[in-house]
Scaffold this motif. Sequence first.
Motif, PDB file in Angstrom:
ATOM      1  N   UNK A   3       6.246  -4.703   7.721  1.00  0.00           N
ATOM      2  CA  UNK A   3       5.159  -4.457   8.687  1.00  0.00           C
ATOM      3  C   UNK A   3       5.075  -2.982   9.073  1.00  0.00           C
ATOM      4  N   UNK A   4       6.217  -2.299   9.127  1.00  0.00           N
ATOM      5  CA  UNK A   4       6.196  -0.872   9.433  1.00  0.00           C
ATOM      6  C   UNK A   4       5.447  -0.095   8.359  1.00  0.00           C
ATOM      7  N   UNK A   5       5.654  -0.493   7.106  1.00  0.00           N
ATOM      8  CA  UNK A   5       4.952   0.175   6.010  1.00  0.00           C
ATOM      9  C   UNK A   5       3.460  -0.093   6.091  1.00  0.00           C
ATOM     10  N   UNK A   6       3.085  -1.317   6.422  1.00  0.00           N
ATOM     11  CA  UNK A   6       1.670  -1.651   6.581  1.00  0.00           C
ATOM     12  C   UNK A   6       1.041  -0.776   7.670  1.00  0.00           C
ATOM     13  N   UNK A   7       1.726  -0.645   8.788  1.00  0.00           N
ATOM     14  CA  UNK A   7       1.211   0.175   9.893  1.00  0.00           C
ATOM     15  C   UNK A   7       1.093   1.640   9.489  1.00  0.00           C
ATOM     16  N   UNK A   8       2.087   2.150   8.768  1.00  0.00           N
ATOM     17  CA  UNK A   8       2.040   3.547   8.335  1.00  0.00           C
ATOM     18  C   UNK A   8       0.869   3.788   7.392  1.00  0.00           C
ATOM     19  N   UNK A 197      -8.635   1.895   5.772  1.00  0.00           N
ATOM     20  CA  UNK A 197      -7.595   2.540   4.983  1.00  0.00           C
ATOM     21  C   UNK A 197      -6.670   1.503   4.362  1.00  0.00           C
ATOM     22  N   UNK A 198      -6.341   0.470   5.139  1.00  0.00           N
ATOM     23  CA  UNK A 198      -5.474  -0.587   4.622  1.00  0.00           C
ATOM     24  C   UNK A 198      -6.168  -1.374   3.514  1.00  0.00           C
ATOM     25  N   UNK A 199      -7.463  -1.658   3.689  1.00  0.00           N
ATOM     26  CA  UNK A 199      -8.207  -2.387   2.654  1.00  0.00           C
ATOM     27  C   UNK A 199      -8.309  -1.561   1.370  1.00  0.00           C
ATOM     28  N   UNK A 200      -8.521  -0.270   1.526  1.00  0.00           N
ATOM     29  CA  UNK A 200      -8.624   0.593   0.343  1.00  0.00           C
ATOM     30  C   UNK A 200      -7.295   0.644  -0.412  1.00  0.00           C
ATOM     31  N   UNK A 201      -6.191   0.701   0.333  1.00  0.00           N
ATOM     32  CA  UNK A 201      -4.874   0.698  -0.300  1.00  0.00           C
ATOM     33  C   UNK A 201      -4.654  -0.625  -1.031  1.00  0.00           C
ATOM     34  N   UNK A 202      -5.075  -1.726  -0.404  1.00  0.00           N
ATOM     35  CA  UNK A 202      -4.908  -3.037  -1.025  1.00  0.00           C
ATOM     36  C   UNK A 202      -5.670  -3.120  -2.341  1.00  0.00           C
ATOM     37  N   UNK A 203      -6.880  -2.571  -2.361  1.00  0.00           N
ATOM     38  CA  UNK A 203      -7.682  -2.606  -3.583  1.00  0.00           C
ATOM     39  C   UNK A 203      -7.031  -1.797  -4.702  1.00  0.00           C
ATOM     40  N   UNK A 204      -6.316  -0.745  -4.340  1.00  0.00           N
ATOM     41  CA  UNK A 204      -5.670   0.109  -5.329  1.00  0.00           C
ATOM     42  C   UNK A 204      -4.296  -0.408  -5.750  1.00  0.00           C
ATOM     43  N   UNK A 205      -3.807  -1.447  -5.068  1.00  0.00           N
ATOM     44  CA  UNK A 205      -2.473  -1.987  -5.347  1.00  0.00           C
ATOM     45  C   UNK A 205      -2.540  -3.503  -5.489  1.00  0.00           C
ATOM     46  N   UNK A 206      -3.161  -3.986  -6.568  1.00  0.00           N
ATOM     47  CA  UNK A 206      -3.261  -5.431  -6.759  1.00  0.00           C
ATOM     48  C   UNK A 206      -1.881  -6.071  -6.906  1.00  0.00           C
ATOM     49  N   UNK A 207      -1.808  -7.331  -6.473  1.00  0.00           N
ATOM     50  CA  UNK A 207      -0.533  -8.024  -6.500  1.00  0.00           C
ATOM     51  C   UNK A 207      -0.183  -8.533  -5.119  1.00  0.00           C
ATOM     52  N   UNK A 208       1.009  -9.085  -4.946  1.00  0.00           N
ATOM     53  CA  UNK A 208       1.393  -9.677  -3.654  1.00  0.00           C
ATOM     54  C   UNK A 208       1.293  -8.714  -2.475  1.00  0.00           C
ATOM     55  N   UNK A 209       1.748  -7.450  -2.664  1.00  0.00           N
ATOM     56  CA  UNK A 209       1.680  -6.490  -1.552  1.00  0.00           C
ATOM     57  C   UNK A 209       0.241  -6.191  -1.172  1.00  0.00           C
ATOM     58  N   UNK A 210      -0.606  -5.981  -2.184  1.00  0.00           N
ATOM     59  CA  UNK A 210      -2.014  -5.728  -1.909  1.00  0.00           C
ATOM     60  C   UNK A 210      -2.684  -6.905  -1.228  1.00  0.00           C
ATOM     61  N   UNK A 211      -2.364  -8.101  -1.648  1.00  0.00           N
ATOM     62  CA  UNK A 211      -2.944  -9.297  -1.037  1.00  0.00           C
ATOM     63  C   UNK A 211      -2.518  -9.429   0.420  1.00  0.00           C
ATOM     64  N   UNK A 217      -5.449  -6.641   7.121  1.00  0.00           N
ATOM     65  CA  UNK A 217      -6.648  -5.878   7.480  1.00  0.00           C
ATOM     66  C   UNK A 217      -7.769  -6.803   7.937  1.00  0.00           C
ATOM     67  N   UNK A 218      -7.980  -7.883   7.223  1.00  0.00           N
ATOM     68  CA  UNK A 218      -9.054  -8.815   7.577  1.00  0.00           C
ATOM     69  C   UNK A 218      -8.768  -9.534   8.885  1.00  0.00           C
ATOM     70  N   UNK A 219      -7.523  -9.941   9.086  1.00  0.00           N
ATOM     71  CA  UNK A 219      -7.154 -10.601  10.337  1.00  0.00           C
ATOM     72  C   UNK A 219      -7.353  -9.664  11.522  1.00  0.00           C
ATOM     73  N   UNK A 220      -6.920  -8.408  11.352  1.00  0.00           N
ATOM     74  CA  UNK A 220      -7.067  -7.422  12.413  1.00  0.00           C
ATOM     75  C   UNK A 220      -8.551  -7.165  12.717  1.00  0.00           C
ATOM     76  N   UNK A 221      -9.347  -6.999  11.680  1.00  0.00           N
ATOM     77  CA  UNK A 221     -10.775  -6.726  11.874  1.00  0.00           C
ATOM     78  C   UNK A 221     -11.479  -7.887  12.557  1.00  0.00           C
ATOM     79  N   UNK A 222     -11.092  -9.104  12.204  1.00  0.00           N
ATOM     80  CA  UNK A 222     -11.695 -10.283  12.829  1.00  0.00           C
ATOM     81  C   UNK A 222     -11.390 -10.315  14.323  1.00  0.00           C
ATOM     82  N   UNK A 223     -10.141 -10.060  14.685  1.00  0.00           N
ATOM     83  CA  UNK A 223      -9.766 -10.063  16.101  1.00  0.00           C
ATOM     84  C   UNK A 223     -10.476  -8.941  16.852  1.00  0.00           C
TER      85      UNK A 223
END
Length: 242
Positions: A3-8, A197-211, A217-223
């Motif tokens: 989670x720290x990496x996601x936040x960074x 920024x998180x969504x863009x990183x996810x698109x550039x890093x397909x796989x479990x981490x990107x997913x 990102x989507x959960x945060x944006x929805x809230x």
Amino acid sequence: MDRDLISTIAHRDHPIAAPVSAGNLDRLLRRAALPEGARILDLGCGEGEWSLRALELVPSAVADGVDISPTALSAAEQSAASRGLSDRLSLHQVPAAEFSASEPYDLVLCVGSTHAFQGLKGTMDTVARFVRPGGLALIGEAFWERTPAPEVVEAIGEYPDLAGTVAAAESEGWLTVYAHVSTLTEWDEYEWSWTGTLARWAAANPGPDGEQALAVAREHREMWLNGYRGALGFVTLLLQRV
């Protein structure tokens, strides 16, 4: 994925890591009117942008940054090096509540990290141990602009209104000498940067981490969009110890 990496990752395009513009960050720091040779402490410093900017504004100042995230501290170290500030910023990987110092500080920062001290009152009690007599604290804290839905409170947390927040900050011998209330524009810039920024990183890093990153990102944006946008406020208080 950590989670720290996601936040960074999410904060890469908005290293201030709060709904505050660069111009208003500078205005807050300039209002502090720090003396030559000022000592600064940043509790929950993240990537260190607040401390680094203070060091740029006061070329003789030194700062200590405290955080538990090795990822964020690594980013702070790199940023300090790129700006020629490494010799004036000391970083400490330790829980903010466990940090100790032998000398007092002219300014203590705690922006968006009051949870480390169980809330605003605990933060002010802790900061009082570090700041010199007559010194300053710059505290960033959320508050409710209007009453949110119960499920939003459950997800985000309990906060008073702005008046209650100021009263809580001043309750233990502090005086508010300036403040900035974040605008909706600042909030939107912060949230679009965080989620985008998180969504863009996810698109550039397909796989479990990107997913996982995209799901966060989507959960945060929805809230944000359907929960606290326009309801949750943020105030940065400049307080003097009296």
